[in-house]
Design a protein around this motif. Sequence first.
Motif, PDB file in Angstrom:
ATOM      1  N   ARG A   1      -4.455 -15.083 -22.167  1.00 46.37           N
ATOM      2  CA  ARG A   1      -5.808 -14.518 -22.088  1.00 46.37           C
ATOM      3  C   ARG A   1      -5.860 -13.157 -22.766  1.00 46.37           C
ATOM      4  N   SER A   2      -7.057 -12.748 -23.097  1.00 51.96           N
ATOM      5  CA  SER A   2      -7.271 -11.463 -23.762  1.00 51.96           C
ATOM      6  C   SER A   2      -6.728 -10.321 -22.893  1.00 51.96           C
ATOM      7  N   GLY A   3      -5.962  -9.443 -23.498  1.00 52.42           N
ATOM      8  CA  GLY A   3      -5.435  -8.285 -22.790  1.00 52.42           C
ATOM      9  C   GLY A   3      -4.117  -8.538 -22.077  1.00 52.42           C
ATOM     10  N   CYS A   4      -3.520  -9.719 -22.254  1.00 56.62           N
ATOM     11  CA  CYS A   4      -2.286 -10.033 -21.519  1.00 56.62           C
ATOM     12  C   CYS A   4      -1.050  -9.417 -22.193  1.00 56.62           C
ATOM     13  N   GLY A   5      -1.186  -8.920 -23.419  1.00 52.97           N
ATOM     14  CA  GLY A   5      -0.056  -8.219 -24.030  1.00 52.97           C
ATOM     15  C   GLY A   5       0.525  -8.876 -25.271  1.00 52.97           C
ATOM     16  N   LYS A   6      -0.193  -9.828 -25.856  1.00 51.41           N
ATOM     17  CA  LYS A   6       0.331 -10.544 -27.029  1.00 51.41           C
ATOM     18  C   LYS A   6       0.530  -9.610 -28.228  1.00 51.41           C
ATOM     19  N   SER A   7      -0.507  -8.828 -28.533  1.00 52.30           N
ATOM     20  CA  SER A   7      -0.394  -7.921 -29.684  1.00 52.30           C
ATOM     21  C   SER A   7       0.647  -6.844 -29.419  1.00 52.30           C
ATOM     22  N   THR A   8       0.724  -6.420 -28.172  1.00 49.88           N
ATOM     23  CA  THR A   8       1.733  -5.421 -27.806  1.00 49.88           C
ATOM     24  C   THR A   8       3.133  -5.965 -28.099  1.00 49.88           C
ATOM     25  N   LEU A   9       3.370  -7.223 -27.721  1.00 46.82           N
ATOM     26  CA  LEU A   9       4.670  -7.844 -27.979  1.00 46.82           C
ATOM     27  C   LEU A   9       4.932  -7.949 -29.486  1.00 46.82           C
TER      28      LEU A   9
HETATM   29  N1  LIG Z   1      -1.837   2.149 -27.053  1.00 48.29           N
HETATM   30  C1  LIG Z   1      -2.275   1.729 -25.871  1.00 48.29           C
HETATM   31  N2  LIG Z   1      -2.559   2.591 -24.879  1.00 48.29           N
HETATM   32  C2  LIG Z   1      -2.995   2.166 -23.667  1.00 48.29           C
HETATM   33  N3  LIG Z   1      -3.144   0.874 -23.355  1.00 48.29           N
HETATM   34  C3  LIG Z   1      -2.861  -0.037 -24.287  1.00 48.29           C
HETATM   35  C4  LIG Z   1      -2.412   0.329 -25.598  1.00 48.29           C
HETATM   36  N4  LIG Z   1      -2.198  -0.805 -26.315  1.00 48.29           N
HETATM   37  C5  LIG Z   1      -2.516  -1.817 -25.493  1.00 48.29           C
HETATM   38  N5  LIG Z   1      -2.902  -1.365 -24.274  1.00 48.29           N
HETATM   39  C6  LIG Z   1      -3.304  -2.210 -23.126  1.00 48.29           C
HETATM   40  O1  LIG Z   1      -2.328  -3.223 -22.945  1.00 48.29           O
HETATM   41  C7  LIG Z   1      -2.940  -4.457 -22.596  1.00 48.29           C
HETATM   42  C8  LIG Z   1      -2.509  -5.527 -23.565  1.00 48.29           C
HETATM   43  O2  LIG Z   1      -3.082  -5.281 -24.837  1.00 48.29           O
HETATM   44  P1  LIG Z   1      -2.846  -6.240 -26.066  1.00 48.29           P
HETATM   45  O3  LIG Z   1      -3.578  -5.664 -27.222  1.00 48.29           O
HETATM   46  O4  LIG Z   1      -1.406  -6.472 -26.216  1.00 48.29           O
HETATM   47  O5  LIG Z   1      -3.542  -7.584 -25.558  1.00 48.29           O
HETATM   48  P2  LIG Z   1      -3.712  -8.980 -26.281  1.00 48.29           P
HETATM   49  O6  LIG Z   1      -3.035 -10.004 -25.441  1.00 48.29           O
HETATM   50  O7  LIG Z   1      -3.294  -8.885 -27.694  1.00 48.29           O
HETATM   51  O8  LIG Z   1      -5.296  -9.202 -26.168  1.00 48.29           O
HETATM   52  P3  LIG Z   1      -6.296  -9.897 -27.216  1.00 48.29           P
HETATM   53  O9  LIG Z   1      -6.110 -11.367 -27.039  1.00 48.29           O
HETATM   54  O10 LIG Z   1      -7.640  -9.449 -26.720  1.00 48.29           O
HETATM   55  O11 LIG Z   1      -5.985  -9.408 -28.590  1.00 48.29           O
HETATM   56  C9  LIG Z   1      -4.447  -4.184 -22.561  1.00 48.29           C
HETATM   57  O12 LIG Z   1      -4.828  -3.961 -21.242  1.00 48.29           O
HETATM   58  C10 LIG Z   1      -4.591  -2.942 -23.398  1.00 48.29           C
HETATM   59  O13 LIG Z   1      -5.695  -2.187 -22.967  1.00 48.29           O
END
Ligand SMILES: Nc1ncnc2c1ncn2[C@@H]1O[C@H](COP(=O)(O)OP(=O)(O)OP(=O)(O)O)[C@@H](O)[C@H]1O
Length: 246
Positions: free
Chosen positions: A48-56
């Motif tokens: 789901r959106s915001g679960c951390g995929k892009s962070t990984l």
């Molecule tokens: N630099 C940052 N500072 C603070 N919080 C962050 C930062 N980067 C990401 N987050 C938080 O970490 C969580 C995961 O973000 P991420 O971008 O990895 O989600 P995602 O799974 O890629 O979502 P999406 O599908 O919407 O792209 C979110 O709650 C986001 O707000």
Amino acid sequence: MATDVHRPVTAAHAVRVEGLTRSFDGRAVIDRLQLDVRPGEFVALLGRSGCGKSTLLRILAGLDREIEGTVLVPRRKAVAFQAPRLMPWKKVWRNVLLGLPGKPGRQVADKALEEVGLSHRADAWPKTLSGGEAQRASLARALVREPDLLLLDEPFGALDALTRIKAQRLVGELWQRRGCAVLLVTHDVEEAVLLADRVLVMDDGVIAHEERIDLDRPRDITDPRFAEIRGALLERLGVDTAAEAA
Ligand SMILES: Nc1ncnc2c1ncn2[C@@H]1O[C@H](COP(=O)(O)OP(=O)(O)OP(=O)(O)O)[C@@H](O)[C@H]1O
Ligand SMILES: [Mg+2]
């Protein structure tokens, strides 16, 4: 204390992640995550959106080092994001070579542009490209790095349906030709089942579920087994995300 262990992997792995934690403001978005990717394996990552995929993905790309745990990735890796991020003041072919070490000649860019079917736009300015063309330029920029690991963050998200299908096919072909490992982040369950050897679902900071896709390629979305796997994954993602992905 943050331990940053970014070093090349062994022949048995393209990616090895152990006990990876990434916190923002005291909240662990990634929480002791484990992940292995084999060389040449195509892995799709849902969640789901915001679960951390892009962070990984950013961590694997070496763009974020504020981590705890072990992250082993190949030296040669390349990343393409949803927004192609081309420099507007450089022509397409120069964008393809941007940031490459040494002084690569134009023919290096031309070869990659040919591979993605964009030779005719090599001398164009980025702002004159269509969305699909910009995405292919971004892929060419990833390919010139001759990556052992290709990281793709929703690369087709902004494309119309037909362009998206063509771009998916292109990535499938490039992957088969190049033999690199691919980690594709996507919201599209069908895209994941169409392309990947293995589909992962991320939740609560870890890989919560994985599904091996043993269907022959090219895959047929009308195959009942395709629908079965897609259904199982949608269920894993929960009703809200299923509606979003549909
Ligand atoms: N630099 C940052 N500072 C603070 N919080 C962050 C930062 N980067 C990401 N987050 C938080 O970490 C969580 C995961 O973000 P991420 O971008 O990895 O989600 P995602 O799974 O890629 O979502 P999406 O599908 O919407 O792209 C979110 O709650 C986001 O707000
Ligand atoms: Mg994201």
